[in-house]
Design a protein around this motif. Structure first.
Motif, PDB file in Angstrom:
ATOM      1  N   LEU A 161       0.822  -1.212   0.000  1.00 23.41           N
ATOM      2  CA  LEU A 161       0.000   0.000   0.000  1.00 23.41           C
ATOM      3  C   LEU A 161       0.854   1.260   0.000  1.00 23.41           C
ATOM      4  O   LEU A 161       0.377   2.335  -0.366  1.00 23.41           O
ATOM      5  CB  LEU A 161      -0.931   0.007   1.213  1.00 23.41           C
ATOM      6  CG  LEU A 161      -1.945  -1.131   1.300  1.00 23.41           C
ATOM      7  CD1 LEU A 161      -2.807  -0.970   2.542  1.00 23.41           C
ATOM      8  CD2 LEU A 161      -2.812  -1.190   0.050  1.00 23.41           C
ATOM      9  N   GLN A 213      -7.385  -1.843  -2.861  1.00 21.33           N
ATOM     10  CA  GLN A 213      -7.918  -1.780  -1.503  1.00 21.33           C
ATOM     11  C   GLN A 213      -8.833  -0.574  -1.291  1.00 21.33           C
ATOM     12  O   GLN A 213      -9.228  -0.284  -0.161  1.00 21.33           O
ATOM     13  CB  GLN A 213      -6.767  -1.732  -0.499  1.00 21.33           C
ATOM     14  CG  GLN A 213      -5.927  -3.000  -0.470  1.00 21.33           C
ATOM     15  CD  GLN A 213      -6.724  -4.212  -0.040  1.00 21.33           C
ATOM     16  OE1 GLN A 213      -7.482  -4.149   0.928  1.00 21.33           O
ATOM     17  NE2 GLN A 213      -6.578  -5.318  -0.773  1.00 21.33           N
ATOM     18  N   ARG A 243      -1.031   5.431  -3.595  1.00 18.79           N
ATOM     19  CA  ARG A 243      -0.207   4.923  -2.503  1.00 18.79           C
ATOM     20  C   ARG A 243      -0.405   5.766  -1.248  1.00 18.79           C
ATOM     21  O   ARG A 243      -0.528   6.996  -1.319  1.00 18.79           O
ATOM     22  CB  ARG A 243       1.262   4.926  -2.919  1.00 18.79           C
ATOM     23  CG  ARG A 243       1.579   3.921  -4.019  1.00 18.79           C
ATOM     24  CD  ARG A 243       3.017   4.028  -4.498  1.00 18.79           C
ATOM     25  NE  ARG A 243       3.273   5.309  -5.145  1.00 18.79           N
ATOM     26  CZ  ARG A 243       4.430   5.647  -5.715  1.00 18.79           C
ATOM     27  NH1 ARG A 243       5.427   4.780  -5.709  1.00 18.79           N
ATOM     28  NH2 ARG A 243       4.590   6.818  -6.286  1.00 18.79           N
ATOM     29  N   ALA A 278      -2.726  -0.338  -3.864  1.00 16.75           N
ATOM     30  CA  ALA A 278      -3.517   0.589  -3.056  1.00 16.75           C
ATOM     31  C   ALA A 278      -4.912   0.779  -3.638  1.00 16.75           C
ATOM     32  O   ALA A 278      -5.915   0.798  -2.903  1.00 16.75           O
ATOM     33  CB  ALA A 278      -2.793   1.932  -2.953  1.00 16.75           C
TER      34      ALA A 278
END
Length: 284
Positions: free
Chosen positions: A13, A23, A28, A20
């Protein structure tokens, strides 16, 4: 992300935009230690306006308030920096030791996301100015607005994970200066470091803060209201490898936790320490 790579962090991440986004983030993630006052104050303003002397104005500690709002490389932040306290005392080795606390508030779409407060010191020749306080008198006690704390994972009795950095190199020092927009040549120029009485360039205070936070971040992530009260007790330089570690410090519950974390070099020498508070504990 150059900051994470310089510290040897492997969290996808922090390193990979695609990971990233998968998710649910826009890019980032940014670490709290990356949001420092250099992003709000130019090098010229530090020297001409605040009287900083490159190589001689040193950081003693950085406190960070993190709202628990995720910040990514794609977000636009607004920063406001101001001096909240100045004082001076007789220096034991002669001259006068001056102190200044600089607070920088970062907001996103009008919402507070991070506050960074740095304690700086420098020694000047002469005697104390009787008009300058000998103890800090804060000009602004504005509280920081944290998010309501989420439920924390079970922490009590859990050993926090350690993190060890690679050896510090000139490349990693350069990456860190660029990532934090830090213009101080003390981190890059040996001649400046030697003129200030050091053998070689010194590492960044943001590294110490990041490593003091890292054991906790690995445990609970970045979506938790957090307060870091840090102190840097020694410098580090090229060739050093630092280790961040810590444990629970008396409080660990579903909505509140407090930790003690430390940073040491490869020889076990203390470099920094912190109290890290989560959830409801940030208000203590």
């Amino acid at each position: 992300m150059s900051f994470a790579r310089a510290l040897g962090l492997e969290d996808p991440l922090l390193l990979h935009s695609q990971a990233a986004r998968e998710q649910g983030f826009t890019g980032r993630l940014v670490l709290p230690a990356m949001l420092g006052f250099h992003l709000a104050v130019s090098g010229d303003d530090l020297v001409e306006g605040l009287g900083f002397t490159w190589g001689r104005t040193l950081n003693l500690g950085i406190d960070v308030d993190w709202a628990g709002v995720p910040v990514t490389e794609e977000d636009e932040l607004h920063a406001r920096a101001r001096v909240v306290a100045t004082w001076e005392r007789v220096n034991r080795r002669g001259g006068v030791r001056q102190f200044a606390r600089i607070r920088t508030d970062f907001t996103m779409a009008g919402r507070p996301v991070c506050r960074c407060e740095v304690l700086f010191t420098e020694v000047r020749e002469g005697v104390p100015d009787p008009t300058v306080p000998t103890e800090p008198r804060f000009h602004d006690a504005e509280p920081f607005a944290y998010l309501a704390p989420p439920s924390l994972p079970e922490i009590d009795g859990k050993a926090l994970p350690e993190h060890r950095t690679p050896e510090m190199t000139r490349l990693s020092m350069a990456r860190l200066s660029v990532a934090t927009d830090n213009p101080d040549p003390l981190h890059l120029d040996d001649d400046v470091a030697r003129s200030a009485g050091f053998d070689a360039v010194l590492g960044h205070g943001a590294v110490v803060v990041a490593l003091l936070h890292e054991p906790v971040r690995r445990t609970v992530g970045l979506l938790v209201p957090t307060r870091l009260e840090t102190s840097q007790t020694a410098s580090f330089t090229l060739g050093n490898s630092l280790v961040g570690s810590g444990g629970v410090d008396g409080v660990a519950g579903p909505d509140s936790a407090r930790f003690r974390t430390d940073v040491r070099d490869e020889a076990g020498r203390d470099v920094g320490s912190a109290t890290v508070k989560l959830g409801v504990a940030v208000h203590e």
